[in-house]
Scaffold this motif. Structure first.
Motif, PDB file in Angstrom:
ATOM      1  N   LYS A 179      56.071  47.646  36.928  1.00  0.00           N
ATOM      2  CA  LYS A 179      54.723  48.150  36.708  1.00  0.00           C
ATOM      3  C   LYS A 179      53.859  47.855  37.934  1.00  0.00           C
ATOM      4  CE  LYS A 179      54.533  47.679  31.645  1.00  0.00           C
ATOM      5  NZ  LYS A 179      53.758  47.111  30.508  1.00  0.00           N
ATOM      6  N   THR A 180      52.782  48.606  38.035  1.00  0.00           N
ATOM      7  CA  THR A 180      51.791  48.372  39.089  1.00  0.00           C
ATOM      8  C   THR A 180      50.493  47.976  38.418  1.00  0.00           C
ATOM      9  OG1 THR A 180      52.796  50.045  40.535  1.00  0.00           O
ATOM     10  CG2 THR A 180      50.544  49.373  41.045  1.00  0.00           C
ATOM     11  N   ILE A 181      49.919  46.850  38.851  1.00  0.00           N
ATOM     12  CA  ILE A 181      48.660  46.396  38.248  1.00  0.00           C
ATOM     13  C   ILE A 181      47.571  46.340  39.316  1.00  0.00           C
ATOM     14  CG2 ILE A 181      49.796  45.092  36.410  1.00  0.00           C
ATOM     15  CD1 ILE A 181      49.144  42.537  37.986  1.00  0.00           C
ATOM     16  N   HIS A 182      46.368  46.563  38.852  1.00  0.00           N
ATOM     17  CA  HIS A 182      45.197  46.550  39.727  1.00  0.00           C
ATOM     18  C   HIS A 182      44.302  45.386  39.307  1.00  0.00           C
ATOM     19  CE1 HIS A 182      42.072  48.090  42.344  1.00  0.00           C
ATOM     20  NE2 HIS A 182      41.210  48.058  41.334  1.00  0.00           N
ATOM     21  N   ILE A 183      43.967  44.495  40.250  1.00  0.00           N
ATOM     22  CA  ILE A 183      43.207  43.273  39.961  1.00  0.00           C
ATOM     23  C   ILE A 183      41.777  43.392  40.480  1.00  0.00           C
ATOM     24  CG2 ILE A 183      43.032  40.804  40.427  1.00  0.00           C
ATOM     25  CD1 ILE A 183      46.050  40.724  40.658  1.00  0.00           C
ATOM     26  N   LEU A 184      40.824  43.021  39.641  1.00  0.00           N
ATOM     27  CA  LEU A 184      39.423  42.875  40.021  1.00  0.00           C
ATOM     28  C   LEU A 184      38.956  41.512  39.513  1.00  0.00           C
ATOM     29  CD1 LEU A 184      37.859  46.355  39.131  1.00  0.00           C
ATOM     30  CD2 LEU A 184      38.132  45.406  41.413  1.00  0.00           C
ATOM     31  N   GLY A 185      38.098  40.827  40.245  1.00  0.00           N
ATOM     32  CA  GLY A 185      37.644  39.528  39.753  1.00  0.00           C
ATOM     33  C   GLY A 185      36.553  38.932  40.615  1.00  0.00           C
ATOM     34  N   GLU A 186      36.165  37.714  40.260  1.00  0.00           N
ATOM     35  CA  GLU A 186      35.140  37.006  41.016  1.00  0.00           C
ATOM     36  C   GLU A 186      35.463  35.514  41.040  1.00  0.00           C
ATOM     37  OE1 GLU A 186      31.790  36.471  37.506  1.00  0.00           O
ATOM     38  OE2 GLU A 186      31.627  38.187  38.886  1.00  0.00           O
ATOM     39  N   VAL A 187      34.848  34.813  41.974  1.00  0.00           N
ATOM     40  CA  VAL A 187      35.108  33.389  42.184  1.00  0.00           C
ATOM     41  C   VAL A 187      33.879  32.590  41.750  1.00  0.00           C
ATOM     42  CG1 VAL A 187      35.598  31.621  43.911  1.00  0.00           C
ATOM     43  CG2 VAL A 187      36.677  33.887  44.097  1.00  0.00           C
ATOM     44  N   HIS A 188      34.100  31.481  40.989  1.00  0.00           N
ATOM     45  CA  HIS A 188      33.010  30.587  40.562  1.00  0.00           C
ATOM     46  C   HIS A 188      33.144  29.251  41.296  1.00  0.00           C
ATOM     47  CE1 HIS A 188      32.775  32.911  36.477  1.00  0.00           C
ATOM     48  NE2 HIS A 188      32.249  33.585  37.493  1.00  0.00           N
ATOM     49  N   THR A 189      32.029  28.762  41.758  1.00  0.00           N
ATOM     50  CA  THR A 189      32.027  27.469  42.468  1.00  0.00           C
ATOM     51  C   THR A 189      31.063  26.500  41.779  1.00  0.00           C
ATOM     52  OG1 THR A 189      30.268  28.251  43.966  1.00  0.00           O
ATOM     53  CG2 THR A 189      32.564  28.565  44.687  1.00  0.00           C
ATOM     54  N   ASN A 190      31.205  25.201  42.091  1.00  0.00           N
ATOM     55  CA  ASN A 190      30.290  24.184  41.548  1.00  0.00           C
ATOM     56  C   ASN A 190      29.156  23.923  42.522  1.00  0.00           C
ATOM     57  OD1 ASN A 190      31.405  22.647  43.584  1.00  0.00           O
ATOM     58  ND2 ASN A 190      32.743  21.458  42.226  1.00  0.00           N
ATOM     59  N   GLU A 191      28.380  22.857  42.219  1.00  0.00           N
ATOM     60  CA  GLU A 191      27.221  22.551  43.054  1.00  0.00           C
ATOM     61  C   GLU A 191      27.606  22.192  44.482  1.00  0.00           C
ATOM     62  OE1 GLU A 191      28.057  21.010  40.332  1.00  0.00           O
ATOM     63  OE2 GLU A 191      26.599  21.606  38.791  1.00  0.00           O
ATOM     64  N   LYS A 192      28.808  21.689  44.635  1.00  0.00           N
ATOM     65  CA  LYS A 192      29.271  21.293  45.969  1.00  0.00           C
ATOM     66  C   LYS A 192      29.874  22.462  46.743  1.00  0.00           C
ATOM     67  CE  LYS A 192      30.398  16.608  44.438  1.00  0.00           C
ATOM     68  NZ  LYS A 192      31.494  15.597  44.307  1.00  0.00           N
ATOM     69  N   GLY A 193      29.934  23.637  46.093  1.00  0.00           N
ATOM     70  CA  GLY A 193      30.532  24.792  46.751  1.00  0.00           C
ATOM     71  C   GLY A 193      32.028  24.832  46.611  1.00  0.00           C
ATOM     72  N   GLU A 194      32.571  23.984  45.737  1.00  0.00           N
ATOM     73  CA  GLU A 194      34.022  23.972  45.532  1.00  0.00           C
ATOM     74  C   GLU A 194      34.394  25.008  44.475  1.00  0.00           C
ATOM     75  OE1 GLU A 194      34.822  19.202  46.253  1.00  0.00           O
ATOM     76  OE2 GLU A 194      34.323  19.944  44.235  1.00  0.00           O
ATOM     77  N   ILE A 195      35.505  25.692  44.722  1.00  0.00           N
ATOM     78  CA  ILE A 195      35.971  26.691  43.753  1.00  0.00           C
ATOM     79  C   ILE A 195      36.499  25.961  42.523  1.00  0.00           C
ATOM     80  CG2 ILE A 195      37.609  28.560  43.297  1.00  0.00           C
ATOM     81  CD1 ILE A 195      37.568  29.195  46.268  1.00  0.00           C
ATOM     82  N   VAL A 196      35.974  26.340  41.378  1.00  0.00           N
ATOM     83  CA  VAL A 196      36.425  25.720  40.131  1.00  0.00           C
ATOM     84  C   VAL A 196      37.124  26.734  39.222  1.00  0.00           C
ATOM     85  CG1 VAL A 196      34.651  23.935  40.161  1.00  0.00           C
ATOM     86  CG2 VAL A 196      34.162  26.118  39.047  1.00  0.00           C
ATOM     87  N   GLU A 197      36.872  28.009  39.475  1.00  0.00           N
ATOM     88  CA  GLU A 197      37.437  28.987  38.547  1.00  0.00           C
ATOM     89  C   GLU A 197      37.442  30.379  39.190  1.00  0.00           C
ATOM     90  OE1 GLU A 197      36.727  29.667  33.852  1.00  0.00           O
ATOM     91  OE2 GLU A 197      35.011  30.178  35.134  1.00  0.00           O
ATOM     92  N   MET A 198      38.450  31.172  38.802  1.00  0.00           N
ATOM     93  CA  MET A 198      38.483  32.595  39.113  1.00  0.00           C
ATOM     94  C   MET A 198      38.691  33.348  37.811  1.00  0.00           C
ATOM     95  SD  MET A 198      40.774  32.945  42.576  1.00  0.00           S
ATOM     96  CE  MET A 198      40.496  31.959  44.031  1.00  0.00           C
ATOM     97  N   VAL A 199      37.940  34.408  37.608  1.00  0.00           N
ATOM     98  CA  VAL A 199      38.090  35.230  36.406  1.00  0.00           C
ATOM     99  C   VAL A 199      38.167  36.688  36.835  1.00  0.00           C
ATOM    100  CG1 VAL A 199      36.863  33.621  34.898  1.00  0.00           C
ATOM    101  CG2 VAL A 199      35.587  35.400  36.083  1.00  0.00           C
ATOM    102  N   GLY A 200      38.850  37.479  36.032  1.00  0.00           N
ATOM    103  CA  GLY A 200      38.943  38.890  36.390  1.00  0.00           C
ATOM    104  C   GLY A 200      39.731  39.690  35.393  1.00  0.00           C
ATOM    105  N   THR A 201      40.077  40.900  35.802  1.00  0.00           N
ATOM    106  CA  THR A 201      40.844  41.813  34.953  1.00  0.00           C
ATOM    107  C   THR A 201      42.089  42.264  35.694  1.00  0.00           C
ATOM    108  OG1 THR A 201      39.658  43.758  35.774  1.00  0.00           O
ATOM    109  CG2 THR A 201      38.765  42.673  33.814  1.00  0.00           C
ATOM    110  N   SER A 202      43.097  42.610  34.932  1.00  0.00           N
ATOM    111  CA  SER A 202      44.316  43.215  35.463  1.00  0.00           C
ATOM    112  C   SER A 202      44.598  44.473  34.646  1.00  0.00           C
ATOM    113  CB  SER A 202      45.502  42.248  35.379  1.00  0.00           C
ATOM    114  OG  SER A 202      45.313  41.140  36.224  1.00  0.00           O
ATOM    115  N   GLN A 203      44.674  45.581  35.325  1.00  0.00           N
ATOM    116  CA  GLN A 203      44.884  46.866  34.638  1.00  0.00           C
ATOM    117  C   GLN A 203      46.232  47.444  35.023  1.00  0.00           C
ATOM    118  OE1 GLN A 203      42.043  49.909  35.597  1.00  0.00           O
ATOM    119  NE2 GLN A 203      42.776  51.331  34.027  1.00  0.00           N
TER     120      GLN A 203
END
Length: 473
Positions: A78-102
């Motif tokens: 299968k071929t999937i298409h990913i869209l998402g965004e990056v969440h950071t904390n107060e220190k600018g550290e990445i804590v989470e990524m969320v998105g969709t896969s179609q």
């Protein structure tokens, strides 16, 4: 066909929605998911670019749109298409990524099939949206215009159009989107495209509407018709040459008919005269009568010999190759040569000969013909001078519509063209009582000029003078 996901980058734990389990064909009871779980589904050939994609997302703290292949638990590709965004904390550290896969497998299959059809097309194909922006091209387009796909995508289509066509193009594009039907563009008109190197090429364009989820697009099939244009040009040139040949043949046939008429007319009379003299000679009873008749034989035979020689010279001129023995001739030199030959007649008559060859001083021609033309026309002007005035002869050259024109003007006796114009250049045609008039010079002059595709004409007034005009092709 679309699920969402959540990746806690601090603990490397992943949560999938029910739809995402379905897309990957994974048992929903399996909940201990992490990044490696997802990476395990990625097609082996795509693992490196997926890792690079997420490494870049961590570096830039941004998720861009991305497509790659997976292999499901049942082995489906299968071929999937990913869209998402990056969440950071107060220190600018990445804590989470969320998105969709179609799951875009069907869409990609359709795109692949469409791309295959596009590439199999014999013409250059350019797909444009309603704003005039290029969305897709095929390899034929790259070959035709000299651009790569990357150089044209999202560029205005005017990059392929000469600037002089911009106003009409915008109008025609708007007209097409208002009435989107398959049509040939610029039917009956010359259309041109602009290549990357700046060259213009003649083209033929067929337009077709494409209805997509993103809106109406237009597919332009573009064909280079340079070879066809060259073929059409050669056909037109061949047609023009054939017309010229037909005109020349028609003219030659007319000349041949005229020559046949002249020949038969000028030979029949002396031959009939000889037959009559021969009959009288046979019936003569005395030697004195026979001697007298024999003398007439001599006169008629001399006339017949002159006629035959003239006709033979004319025939040689008519059938000769007008392209042979051509040379660059100085008109002033020809005139001086003519004066030397006619020096006795010029001295006796006191003739004044003037010339103006300032506009055209040389001509590419047969020297023997040009000298003959000058000799006959200048000689005639002196021969048929008026007894009331000193003969004046003026010869000029000029250019008219790209052709050389020579004019011989005299102040001699002139010719009544209303009475004699139709036979002016005929053989043995004389218009004045002169002991040396034989009616041969103008006939030969006309023959020599026409053999070189030229034309001679005359204007004259009795007791005023005559002007002979020669147009050289």
């Amino acid at each position: 066909m679309m699920g969402n996901w959540q990746w806690n980058t601090m603990t490397d734990t992943v949560k999938w929605s029910q739809n995402l389990y379905t897309v990957f064909e994974l048992d929903e009871t399996i909940t201990n998911l992490n990044f490696d779980t997802y990476l395990g589904f990625v097609h082996p050939e795509d693992k490196e670019i997926v890792n690079q994609y997420f490494d870049k997302a961590i570096k830039d703290k941004k998720l861009n749109s991305f497509t790659h292949r997976i292999i499901t638990t049942s082995g489906k590709l299968k071929t999937i298409h990913i869209l998402g965004e990056v969440h950071t904390n107060e220190k600018g550290e990445i804590v989470e990524m969320v998105g969709t896969s179609q799951d875009v497998t069907d869409i990609k299959m359709a795109e692949k099939k469409f791309r295959g059809l596009l590439e199999s097309a014999p013409d250059a194909m350019v797909i444009v949206n309603d704003k005039g922006t290029i969305q897709l091209i095929n390899k034929q387009s790259e070959k035709l215009f000299g651009y790569t796909l990357e150089e044209l995508i999202d560029k205005p289509v005017e990059i392929l159009i000469p600037t002089r066509f911009y106003p009409k193009h915008t109008k025609n594009r708007n007209s097409f989107f208002n009435t989107p039907i398959t049509r040939v563009m610029g039917n009956g008109k010359d259309l041109y495209a602009l290549k990357k190197n700046g060259d213009e090429i003649p083209i033929q364009i067929s337009l077709s509407p494409l209805h997509t989820e993103e809106g109406l697009l237009v597919s332009a099939a573009i064909r280079d018709i340079t070879k066809r244009k060259l073929a059409e040009q050669k056909i037109n040139e061949a047609k023009e040459n054939l017309e010229l040949v037909a005109q020349k043949l028609s003219s030659q046939n007319k000349q041949l008919a005229d020559f046949t008429h002249i020949t038969s007319h000028n030979l029949r009379a002396p031959v009939a005269n000889l037959n009559s003299l021969l009959e009288i000679y046979d019936q003569s009873e005395t030697d004195l009568d026979r001697t007298d008749i024999f003398g007439k034989f001599k006169t008629v035979i001399q006339h017949l010999t002159l006629t035959l020689n003239t006709l033979v010279d004319a025939l040689k001129t008519k059938i000769g190759d007008s392209g042979e023995d051509l040379e660059e001739i100085d008109l002033g030199n020809v005139l001086e040569h003519t004066k030397e030959i006619l020096s006795g007649a010029i001295l006796n008559s006191g003739a004044i000969i003037k010339n103006d060859f300032s506009k055209v001083s040389t001509i590419r021609y047969k020297r023997v013909y040009m000298e003959s033309i000058f000799l006959n026309l200048v000689g005639n002007a002196i021969k048929y001078k008026s007894e009331d005035r000193i003969p004046e002869i003026r010869i000029t050259s000029e250019l008219e519509n790209g052709n050389i024109v020579l004019k011989f003007h005299d102040n001699g006796l002139g010719i009544d063209l209303e009475q004699h114009g139709h036979k002016l250049f005929g053989l043995n045609k004389v218009f004045h009582r002169h002991p040396d008039a034989k009616g041969v010079g103008l006939f030969l002059t006309k023959t020599q000029i026409e053999a070189m595709n030229g034309v001679i004409s005359a204007s004259s007034k009795v007791n005023v003078g005559t002007t002979f005009t020669i147009n050289f092709d």
